[in-house]
Motif scaffolding. Structure first.
Motif, PDB file in Angstrom:
ATOM      1  N   GLN A 146      -1.224   0.928   9.661  1.00  0.00           N
ATOM      2  CA  GLN A 146      -1.601   1.648  10.878  1.00  0.00           C
ATOM      3  C   GLN A 146      -1.756   0.749  12.102  1.00  0.00           C
ATOM      4  O   GLN A 146      -2.020   1.255  13.193  1.00  0.00           O
ATOM      5  N   PRO A 187       0.824  -1.208   0.000  1.00  0.00           N
ATOM      6  CA  PRO A 187       0.000   0.000   0.000  1.00  0.00           C
ATOM      7  C   PRO A 187       0.858   1.257   0.000  1.00  0.00           C
ATOM      8  O   PRO A 187       2.005   1.245   0.440  1.00  0.00           O
ATOM      9  N   SER A 188       0.283   2.357  -0.497  1.00  0.00           N
ATOM     10  CA  SER A 188       1.037   3.609  -0.589  1.00  0.00           C
ATOM     11  C   SER A 188       1.198   4.281   0.769  1.00  0.00           C
ATOM     12  O   SER A 188       2.064   5.125   0.935  1.00  0.00           O
ATOM     13  N   THR A 189       0.364   3.933   1.731  1.00  0.00           N
ATOM     14  CA  THR A 189       0.489   4.492   3.074  1.00  0.00           C
ATOM     15  C   THR A 189       1.059   3.436   4.016  1.00  0.00           C
ATOM     16  O   THR A 189       0.964   2.244   3.755  1.00  0.00           O
ATOM     17  N   SER A 190       1.626   3.897   5.097  1.00  0.00           N
ATOM     18  CA  SER A 190       2.187   2.982   6.089  1.00  0.00           C
ATOM     19  C   SER A 190       1.059   2.271   6.821  1.00  0.00           C
ATOM     20  O   SER A 190       0.034   2.880   7.129  1.00  0.00           O
ATOM     21  N   GLU A 192      -3.081  -4.921  10.493  1.00  0.00           N
ATOM     22  CA  GLU A 192      -2.914  -4.581   9.079  1.00  0.00           C
ATOM     23  C   GLU A 192      -1.588  -5.127   8.536  1.00  0.00           C
ATOM     24  O   GLU A 192      -1.543  -5.678   7.435  1.00  0.00           O
TER      25      GLU A 192
END
Length: 99
Positions: free
Chosen positions: A7, A2-5, A11
């Protein structure tokens, strides 16, 4: 990835599980190729091919450095994987040449 870390640990674990699924699929593809290769090899020496195994492991180490994977991890994983596939191929080869 994914483009975001991620959380949460949940996840992260979910992402790892998805990668594990992809790895199993890739290993199954590799296994099919190993089994096909066994048919081209004349004897157990050709199956073991230690020079080839070392070249494969060295290439994995080099790719690991480029990809950001610790070369020591790549070395350990590839040695285990190559060893397991050689064992499988030896079993298949012995079965194919049994009287």
């Amino acid at each position: 990835m994914p483009s975001t870390s991620p959380q949460s640990l949940t996840e992260i674990r979910s992402l790892i599980d998805a990668l594990d699924g992809e790895l199993v699929d890739l290993l199954a593809q590799r296994q099919r190729l190993v089994r096909a290769a066994a048919g081209f090899k004349a004897d157990e020496r050709a199956v073991r091919a230690p020079d080839r195994a070392e070249r494969v492991i060295a290439a994995a180490r080099a790719r690991a450095e480029t990809a950001g994977l610790a070369p020591e991890v790549a070395d350990a994983v590839w040695r285990a994987m190559v060893g397991a596939f050689i064992d499988l191929e030896l079993t298949e080869h012995r079965g194919a040449t049994a009287p």
